[in-house]
Motif scaffolding. Structure first.
Motif, PDB file in Angstrom:
ATOM      1  N   ASP A   1      -8.119   2.399  -1.040  1.00  0.00           N
ATOM      2  CA  ASP A   1      -7.939   3.485  -0.074  1.00  0.00           C
ATOM      3  C   ASP A   1      -6.542   4.092  -0.161  1.00  0.00           C
ATOM      4  O   ASP A   1      -6.347   5.278   0.099  1.00  0.00           O
ATOM      5  CB  ASP A   1      -8.187   2.982   1.350  1.00  0.00           C
ATOM      6  N   ALA A   2      -5.564   3.260  -0.537  1.00  0.00           N
ATOM      7  CA  ALA A   2      -4.178   3.732  -0.634  1.00  0.00           C
ATOM      8  C   ALA A   2      -3.948   4.587  -1.875  1.00  0.00           C
ATOM      9  O   ALA A   2      -2.917   5.262  -1.976  1.00  0.00           O
ATOM     10  CB  ALA A   2      -3.218   2.547  -0.637  1.00  0.00           C
ATOM     11  N   GLY A   3      -4.893   4.544  -2.818  1.00  0.00           N
ATOM     12  CA  GLY A   3      -4.755   5.403  -3.987  1.00  0.00           C
ATOM     13  C   GLY A   3      -4.868   4.698  -5.324  1.00  0.00           C
ATOM     14  O   GLY A   3      -4.710   5.342  -6.372  1.00  0.00           O
ATOM     15  N   ALA A   4      -5.152   3.390  -5.313  1.00  0.00           N
ATOM     16  CA  ALA A   4      -5.337   2.689  -6.585  1.00  0.00           C
ATOM     17  C   ALA A   4      -6.596   3.194  -7.276  1.00  0.00           C
ATOM     18  O   ALA A   4      -7.633   3.380  -6.643  1.00  0.00           O
ATOM     19  CB  ALA A   4      -5.421   1.181  -6.358  1.00  0.00           C
TER      20      ALA A   4
ATOM     21  N   VAL B   1       1.640   8.609 -11.099  1.00  0.00           N
ATOM     22  CA  VAL B   1       0.874   8.017 -12.201  1.00  0.00           C
ATOM     23  C   VAL B   1      -0.463   7.519 -11.665  1.00  0.00           C
ATOM     24  O   VAL B   1      -0.725   7.549 -10.462  1.00  0.00           O
ATOM     25  CB  VAL B   1       1.637   6.825 -12.835  1.00  0.00           C
ATOM     26  N   THR B   2      -1.311   7.039 -12.564  1.00  0.00           N
ATOM     27  CA  THR B   2      -2.544   6.362 -12.173  1.00  0.00           C
ATOM     28  C   THR B   2      -2.211   4.894 -11.909  1.00  0.00           C
ATOM     29  O   THR B   2      -1.617   4.232 -12.759  1.00  0.00           O
ATOM     30  CB  THR B   2      -3.594   6.461 -13.292  1.00  0.00           C
TER      31      THR B   2
ATOM     32  N   CYS C   1       0.833  -1.211   0.000  1.00  0.00           N
ATOM     33  CA  CYS C   1       0.000   0.000   0.000  1.00  0.00           C
ATOM     34  C   CYS C   1       0.865   1.257   0.000  1.00  0.00           C
ATOM     35  O   CYS C   1       0.484   2.277  -0.597  1.00  0.00           O
ATOM     36  CB  CYS C   1      -0.953  -0.016   1.186  1.00  0.00           C
ATOM     37  N   ASP C   2       2.035   1.202   0.654  1.00  0.00           N
ATOM     38  CA  ASP C   2       2.956   2.338   0.611  1.00  0.00           C
ATOM     39  C   ASP C   2       3.434   2.588  -0.825  1.00  0.00           C
ATOM     40  O   ASP C   2       3.525   3.741  -1.266  1.00  0.00           O
ATOM     41  CB  ASP C   2       4.169   2.078   1.509  1.00  0.00           C
ATOM     42  N   TYR C   3       3.753   1.504  -1.549  1.00  0.00           N
ATOM     43  CA  TYR C   3       4.164   1.649  -2.946  1.00  0.00           C
ATOM     44  C   TYR C   3       3.032   2.261  -3.777  1.00  0.00           C
ATOM     45  O   TYR C   3       3.270   3.124  -4.631  1.00  0.00           O
ATOM     46  CB  TYR C   3       4.551   0.288  -3.531  1.00  0.00           C
TER      47      TYR C   3
ATOM     48  N   GLY D   1     -18.394  -2.909  -8.498  1.00  0.00           N
ATOM     49  CA  GLY D   1     -17.945  -3.560  -9.717  1.00  0.00           C
ATOM     50  C   GLY D   1     -17.162  -2.658 -10.645  1.00  0.00           C
ATOM     51  O   GLY D   1     -16.258  -3.112 -11.350  1.00  0.00           O
ATOM     52  N   ASP D   2     -17.484  -1.348 -10.649  1.00  0.00           N
ATOM     53  CA  ASP D   2     -16.774  -0.448 -11.566  1.00  0.00           C
ATOM     54  C   ASP D   2     -15.344  -0.181 -11.125  1.00  0.00           C
ATOM     55  O   ASP D   2     -14.552   0.393 -11.875  1.00  0.00           O
ATOM     56  CB  ASP D   2     -17.533   0.871 -11.741  1.00  0.00           C
ATOM     57  N   LYS D   3     -14.998  -0.613  -9.905  1.00  0.00           N
ATOM     58  CA  LYS D   3     -13.635  -0.445  -9.396  1.00  0.00           C
ATOM     59  C   LYS D   3     -12.759  -1.663  -9.657  1.00  0.00           C
ATOM     60  O   LYS D   3     -11.575  -1.667  -9.288  1.00  0.00           O
ATOM     61  CB  LYS D   3     -13.675  -0.156  -7.888  1.00  0.00           C
TER      62      LYS D   3
END
Length: 256
Positions: free
Chosen positions: A159-162, A130-131, A120-122, A198-200
């Motif tokens: 939650d970490a940003g993905a 980037v996305t 999650c840190d990465y 589902g859209d995630k």
């Protein structure tokens, strides 16, 4: 489209966040990429250069440029990320993203053992650059992850940003979400969907029967990945009910 048919389901339009098709390039030549984007570019949302093929791909910059010119972003397979991480080269990996002008990256731990907090840190760090797409699930067919763990990891990685999470299946469609026979772990998928929108999720589904299963469960605009370039147009016809597998899905109200 080339002609009109009634009762065709509505597809989301590019750029789209739902109804997403991720294609896997396992080593196409520049000429093959040109042909691919000419024939299929309208139906491809993003291309993954499979696992670590980018390390040995000839004319990599030119290949990425061809996809970009067609409006199709490219990212490097998660196994390459893991190859950098296991060698202590995270900063070098970030440098590769910049060198090739990549706007997306995949974070995975399917081949290495990685503390989940560290993963999650990465994700958090890369999300500033980037996305990020993060992959959940193991490439080891003998490693069965319980549903609650899939849900927990997917949620914490979002939650970490993905931007989206990817359900692991490999290019063979026989691990992670699937049994070694290629059969969908139906209970796993249905339980994941009780907690994760589902859209995630991008469901890796390289085999036609798997694509059909997800479309029947979640509809035309389900996110699917690890699609072979030769299967992009066949998949689009499955999405639209124009192949035998889904032919009856959208014919309500029509009688002969």
């Amino acid at each position: 489209m080339n002609y009109e048919l009634k009762n065709i389901p509505v597809r989301t339009q590019k750029p789209r966040a739902e109804g997403f098709t991720m294609a896997m390039d396992k080593g196409l030549s520049l000429r093959e990429v040109e042909d691919f984007v000419d024939s299929c570019g309208d139906y491809v949302d993003i291309v993954k250069l499979g696992w670590a093929t980018s390390y040995v791909t000839k004319n990599l910059k030119e290949k990425i440029a061809l996809y970009k010119a067609a409006g199709i972003p490219v990212y490097l397979g998660g196994t390459l990320f893991e190859a950098f991480i296991v060698r202590g080269q995270f900063d070098d990996y970030r440098g590769v993203l910049d060198k090739y002008g990549l706007e997306y990256a995949e974070v995975s731990d399917g081949s290495i053992t990685l503390n989940h907090d560290k993963k999650c840190d990465y994700i958090s760090t890369l999300a500033k650059q980037v996305t990020v797409l993060s992959e959940v699930g193991s490439k080891d067919a003998a490693k069965i992850i319980p549903p609650y763990k899939w849900i927990e990891q997917m949620q914490t990685e979002l939650d970490a940003g993905a931007w989206k999470v990817i359900g692991e299946a490999r290019e063979g469609g026989n691990v992670g979400l699937f049994r070694d026979s290629g059969e969908v772990r139906q209970g796993l998928v249905e339980e994941i969907l009780t907690k994760i929108p589902g859209d995630k999720i991008i469901w890796e589904a390289p085999i036609k029967s798997q694509q059909v299963w997800f479309i029947k469960l979640l509809g035309t605009n389900v996110n699917l990945g690890n699609i072979s370039p030769s299967e992009i147009i066949p998949l689009e016809t499955i999405r639209l009910g124009l192949r035998g597998d889904t032919f009856d899905m959208f014919l309500d109200g029509i009688s002969l």
